[in-house]
Structures are given as structure tokens and as C-alpha cells.
Design an enzyme around this catalytic site. Structure first.
Site, mmCIF file in Angstrom:
data_model
loop_
_atom_site.group_PDB
_atom_site.id
_atom_site.type_symbol
_atom_site.label_atom_id
_atom_site.label_comp_id
_atom_site.label_asym_id
_atom_site.label_seq_id
_atom_site.Cartn_x
_atom_site.Cartn_y
_atom_site.Cartn_z
ATOM 1 N N HIS A 67 -4.617 -5.258 16.233
ATOM 2 C CA HIS A 67 -5.288 -6.486 15.819
ATOM 3 C C HIS A 67 -4.285 -7.628 15.751
ATOM 4 C CE1 HIS A 67 -3.784 -4.550 12.167
ATOM 5 N NE2 HIS A 67 -3.614 -5.773 11.696
ATOM 6 N N CYS A 171 2.986 11.529 -21.831
ATOM 7 C CA CYS A 171 3.495 12.876 -21.583
ATOM 8 C C CYS A 171 4.932 12.949 -22.087
ATOM 9 C CB CYS A 171 3.429 13.226 -20.090
ATOM 10 S SG CYS A 171 4.515 12.253 -19.037
#
Length: 641
Positions: A67, A171
Site C-alpha cells: 500500500h 504479583c
């Protein structure tokens, strides 16, 4: 604007004559020019090639989308080409080609319409229909149907439109799971039509912090964390409290439950929120969460201390020793900063933040004092963990005892009474009860590990590395890490080397498998594999989790076998590692033999990759019973793409 307005039947070539990329671009450009969409074909091709030189426009799945936005375009258009035999584009053979021509004055509507084509091409069934289409009109109809289905999906009302949810994720390491859970919650909320704000308690601090207004306006609250989160901010609101792993894998269910009001009111509407929190902890102590909270604060001291000591060795093994002829003042400084300072703080910080997780700030000082006594008394890492629990639960008991003291003395409680009495009791227990037996256990374990040779060392290395790879951040992984840190605190560095092999092999092995066995992975997985190279090299095991979740019966055993072999080799060769975190960034200076250590990691990764490649099935399977020879050929071509 619809795709069918810019993709005309006359702009579709079912069987291109080109056999190379250059011929293809010439053929498609010439067709656009012949149909009146270009004003300057040479300028357009020049712009197409300029775009290809930046990044080739193949997108995987046997598709390329060349393109350009060019002054050589007269009006925007798409031209499609199809080659059932395939054309080698840049790095792979492609069968479907969509050349997009956009002029400089194209509106945003044009650009959105033209870019929409790539979203449709990600659908496997849609691509198969394009391959099997018998004429140009059928291809245009396929795009029209896809656009209609897309429009219907956008108009479909979301289940919880207008609802708001807030969340917190965290965590132990604050690196991967924290942000993976946050992203999963955001994606699930978008799918359900829910507005969400997620606070991340990461390794660099709190991100996207929730405000009182956010919490007050929320229809549901989710806390997906394996570390301590301040629940006081939620008052008497119901909270869904779960692990960070559930946040990653069950985000949609968590959001639905939160909106349905299925959370638990942790503070029971009591004005004394801390008292209610203590009662909850006394009934349901979360030992794993408390330990991981301590470990997460300890890790930076371990890494910094290990690297500083390793840097001192660059001046000579004995360069920090004043009695050595190789003595170097700067090396002595590095060794002192790493060993006498950072390493000396490891166990006190571990104990302090275990106590902090249990009893908040009043537990910090008693915990750290108990941890320092564990270091002085020889009970080390294991003694430090016990000190943290002793200090934490001592403070909780003391809070209940001082609850009835006069109001005039209440202000002294958190800064004087609790730290002083808590420290005294913790120190008393550590000094007279814990240190002697724990020091004996520590010395016995240290002696056993120092005496490991041959097959025993290989088995230990294989076991530790295999545990690291088994659940990639879960309880088994953390158990192995805790053992390694305990040995590291006692200056036994070989287990740390095996553990880091076990943490690096799964993501690196999977990444290698996505490169060597492309047909066994989707384009999304192959892209994730590229990121896994970087994360694996950085010792972020969690990069392997999405692959293990998608195919656990094949991926997890492959991870364990590769990691175990690499870890066994590492221990057999006697390789030590004085910075148990950091991956490739610390290996050159912290490993006793960097080259052999990298070989161990590579061997384990290659074994994991080969096992995955042998066990996994290809993503696409040809239909052997197809009655139409052209259909069979098309499907086979897709498989090769």
C-alpha cells in the site's frame, strides 16, 4: 464507506501471472492504471517500493498488503490478486494480495474503509472462502457479508453498558503477571461493555492509582493479587479477592461476579477498619501471600548485592582482600557494598516485609530486628521467615491487648508501644528459641549441598530447574525460588544458577519453536514468540504462560524436560551464579563460567523447542476427502503459507 465501493470486480485478478514480488507489483499497478485509478503509475510504484523498504507488507497467513499514499493516485481503490501456487514475497510464500492505493487528499473515511480489510483477513474461514471463490463477484459478496456481520456486532447491545468496575493487580515480582492480569481485565470489560480502571502494584510502584471517587462510583471491585493490598481504601464495599493468576485466566467471570455483588465485605462497616482486617487475617492467614510479599521486597537487595560482588571479581578473585597482593581499593568498595551492606540486609528485609504484610507498619520494625537476629545467629533465610511471622502475629495480638488503653495513650501505640514490645518479644523468641535449632538445620543443609557431586548434583539441578518451569510463577516455581534464595543467603550459589536456567528455558524454548516450526503456531503466537525471546533472555518466565495455557499437555512437559536437562548440566558443571535475577544482563559478570552457562540454557531451550515442534499439530490441516481437486490444492497451499 463500504469496502465494496472501492473493491470492484474489475479490480480482482483471480490468477495473477506474476511469479516474483516485483512482477506482482507491476501487474497489480498496471491493472489499477488501466482501470483509471492512477494518474502517474511510475510515481505510485516508487511510493509502493518505498513503503516495502521500510517494512515488508506481508502480514502472515499467506497474505501481503502492499500500500501507499501517493500523489500518483487519482482516486482511492483496492486491487486484489490471487496466486494458488504462491509467490515468494519477502520472508514467506503468499497467496492473497491486496494492493491499496490512496491519494494525498483521501478523507479519514477512505482510510478507515481501506484499513478495515485487514481485520476481515484475520479470520481463517474468511480467507479460505477467498481462496475457493470461483469468480470476482463472489469475492465482492464475501466482503459485503463480512461488513454486514461486523455492523450487526457493533449494534448488538453490550451486556453491562454503563456499569463501572475498579480493580487492583499485583504479583510478587511486579513484572509480568501484574500487567497481564490488568490487560485481561481491560479486554474482558471492553467485551462486556463495562468501564474499568485497574491499579497496578508493579515493581516500580503503584500505577494508575484508584481515587476515592473511582471506588465510590464503582459497581464492583476486584483485587487480583498475590501480594499485600491495602483493603482499607474500599471501606465497607464488597470486594472480589482472588489470585493474580485468576485475573489473567478468568477476567470475564470476575467482572460479572463483581457487578453481581458477589464480593466479600472485608471491613463489615466497622469504623475501625484495621481491627476488622486483623480479624479476617487471624481467621484465614495467607502464608503464601505473606512470604511472597517479603520475597518481592528482598529481591532488589539480592540482585544489587550479587552484581556488585560479581563486579568486584573483575579486578581479581581476591582483589577485595587487603592481605592479597591483588588488592584493589575499588574492588574492596564493591565487595563491601554488595556483601557487607546489601547481603546483610536481605534477611532483615524479608522478615520485615513478611511482618508488614501481616500487621501493617507496626510489624515492620519488629520483623526487621528479628531478621537481623536471624542473620547474626546463623539461622539465615529460614530463620528470617520465621521471624517475620513471629513479629507479624505478635503485633496483631498486641493490638488486641492495647485496644482498651486510655485514648491519651492511643497515639503512642503505633510508634512506641507496639514496635517496642513487639521487637522485645520477637527478639526474645529468636535469640533463645529459634536461632540455635535453625542454625543447626542451616549448617546441615549447607554441608549436604556442599558435598553434592556427580549424579546427586545433577538430580538436584534438574529438580530445581524442572520445578521452576512447571507452573511458571506459581506455587511450585516459588517454592524452588525460596529454596534457591535460602541457599544464596548462605553463599551457596550453584542452586541459583540452576534456577535461572529453569526460568529462562521455557520462554526461550517456546520462542525458538515459533521460529523453527512456524506451521505449528498462529500468526498471533508467532508474534508473541518474538517478544518471548526478549522476556526469556531477561528471565521473565511468565512469557511462556499464554502458550502453556493454550496447549498445556504439550507445552508444559516440554518446558519441564528442557529446563531439567539444562539445570542438571549446570549443576554437573559446577556453575555458580552470584546474581540470581536479571538473565542475560547479569550472566557475563555474575556466572562463574558465562560461556558454559549460556550453553546450558541453549541446550535446554533447543530440547524444549524440538519437543514442542514434534508434539504440536499444524495449525492448518488439509481435507483429504475433498472431492474438488482445486479445493484440495487451495487448502494445501494455505497450509504451506
Amino acid at each position: 464507506m463500504k469496502i465494496s465501493n472501492v473493491l470492484k470486480p474489475e479490480n480482482i485478478i483471480l490468477d495473477v501471472t506474476a511469479t516474483t514480488k516485483a512482477e506482482l507489483i507491476d501487474e497489480l499497478s498496471q491493472k489499477l492504471n488501466d482501470n483509471g485509478y492512477l494518474s502517474d503509475i511510475e510515481q505510485f510504484k516508487k511510493d509502493i517500493w518505498a513503503r516495502e523498504e521500510q517494512v515488508p507488507t506481508e502480514v502472515g497467513f499467506g497474505i501481503a498488503i502492499p500500500h501507499a499514499k501517493s500523489t500518483g493516485v487519482q482516486s482511492p481503490a483496492i486491487i486484489m490478486g490471487r496466486s494458488l501456487s504462491g509467490i515468494e514475497y519477502s520472508t514467506e510464500s503468499c497467496n492473497l494480495f491486496f494492493m491499496i492505493a490512496v491519494d494525498q487528499s483521501s478523507s479519514s473515511e477512505h482510510l478507515q474503509t481501506l484499513s478495515k480489510i485487514s481485520t476481515f483477513l484475520m479470520d481463517e474461514l474468511f480467507r479460505a472462502k477467498l481462496i475457493l471463490a470461483r469468480d470476482q463477484e463472489e469475492i465482492v459478496r464475501l466482503f459485503e457479508q463480512a461488513e454486514e456481520q461486523d455492523a450487526q456486532a457493533l449494534q448488538r447491545p453490550k451486556k453491562y453498558t454503563g456499569k463501572k468496575v475498579v480493580g487492583v493487580t499485583g504479583c510478587p515480582t511486579g513484572i509480568a503477571h501484574t500487567f497481564m492480569a490488568a490487560e485481561a481485565l481491560k479486554n474482558a470489560a471492553k467485551e462486556l461493555g463495562v468501564h474499568i480502571k485497574v491499579q497496578t502494584n508493579g515493581s516500580t510502584g503503584v500505577g494508575n492509582q484508584l481515587t476515592p471517587e473511582d471506588i465510590a462510583e464503582a459497581d464492583g471491585i476486584i483485587v487480583a493479587a498475590d501480594v499485600k493490598v491495602d483493603m482499607d481504601v474500599f471501606g465497607d464495599r464488597p470486594v472480589i479477592k482472588t489470585s493474580v493468576k485468576n485475573g489473567v485466566h478468568h477476567a470475564q467471570e470476575l467482572i460479572e461476579d463483581a457487578i453481581a455483588g458477589k464480593g466479600v465485605v472485608l471491613n463489615q462497616g466497622n469504623s475501625n477498619l484495621n481491627e476488622a482486617k486483623e480479624k479476617t487475617r487471624l481467621k484465614q492467614p495467607k502464608i503464601y501471600s505473606h512470604i511472597m510479599n517479603g520475597v518481592s521486597f528482598m529481591i532488589p537487595f539480592v540482585v544489587a548485592g550479587g552484581i556488585l560482588i560479581a563486579l568486584s571479581f573483575m579486578f581479581g578473585i581476591h582483589a577485595a582482600d587487603p592481605n592479597s597482593p591483588d588488592y584493589n581499593a575499588f574492588a574492596a568498595f564493591l565487595s563491601t557494598a554488595g556483601g557487607s551492606a546489601a547481603f546483610a540486609l536481605m534477611v532483615p528485609v524479608l522478615a520485615g516485609y513478611i511482618a508488614y504484610s501481616i500487621a501493617d507498619r507496626p510489624g515492620l520494625a519488629p520483623g526487621m530486628i528479628g531478621g537481623m537476629l536471624a542473620t547474626i545467629g546463623g539461622s539465615g533465610f529460614l530463620g528470617g521467615m520465621l521471624a517475620g511471622f513471629i513479629a507479624g502475629y505478635t503485633i496483631i495480638a498486641l493490638k488486641k491487648l492495647v485496644k482498651g488503653i486510655p485514648d491519651s495513650l492511643q497515639s503512642l501505640s503505633p510508634v512506641l508501644i507496639l514496635p517496642l514490645v513487639g521487637s522485645f518479644i520477637t527478639a526474645l523468641i529468636m535469640y533463645f528459641v529459634i536461632n540455635s535449632p535453625m542454625a543447626w538445620i542451616n549448617e546441615s543443609l549447607q554441608g549436604w549441598l556442599n558435598g553434592l557431586t556427580g549424579s546427586n548434583a545433577i538430580l538436584l539441578g534438574a529438580l530445581l530447574a524442572g520445578m521452576m518451569a512447571s507452573d511458571m510463577g506459581g506455587p511450585i516455581n516459588k517454592t524452588a525460588s525460596a529454596f534457591g534464595l535460602a541457599m544464596f543467603a548462605n553463599q551457596i550459589f550453584e542452586p541459583s544458577a540452576a534456577l535461572m536456567v529453569g526460568g529462562m528455558v521455557p520462554p526461550l524454548g517456546i520462542a525458538l519453536a515459533t521460529t523453527l516450526f512456524k506451521n505449528k503456531f498462529s500468526i498471533e503466537e508467532r508474534n508473541a514468540g518474538k517478544a518471548a525471546y526478549i522476556m526469556g533472555a531477561s528471565f521473565i518466565t511468565e512469557a511462556a504462560i499464554p502458550f502453556a495455557a493454550n496447549d498445556p499437555l504439550r507445552v508444559i512437559p516440554s518446558n519441564i524436560v528442557g529446563a531439567a536437562i539444562g539445570g542438571g548440566m549446570c549443576m554437573a558443571l559446577g556453575i555458580s551464579l552470584q546474581a540470581p535475577h536479571g538473565g542475560i544482563f547479569v550472566i557475563p559478570i555474575a556466572a562463574s563460567n558465562p560461556l558454559l552457562y549460556i550453553v546450558c540454557i541453549l541446550v535446554g531451550s533447543i530440547i524444549t523447542a524440538c519437543m514442542i515442534g514434534l508434539l504440536k499439530k499444524p495449525v492448518y490441516q488439509p481435507k483429504s476427502n475433498s472431492s474438488d481437486p482445486s479445493d484440495k490444492k487451495a487448502l494445501t497451499t494455505m497450509k504451506s503459507a
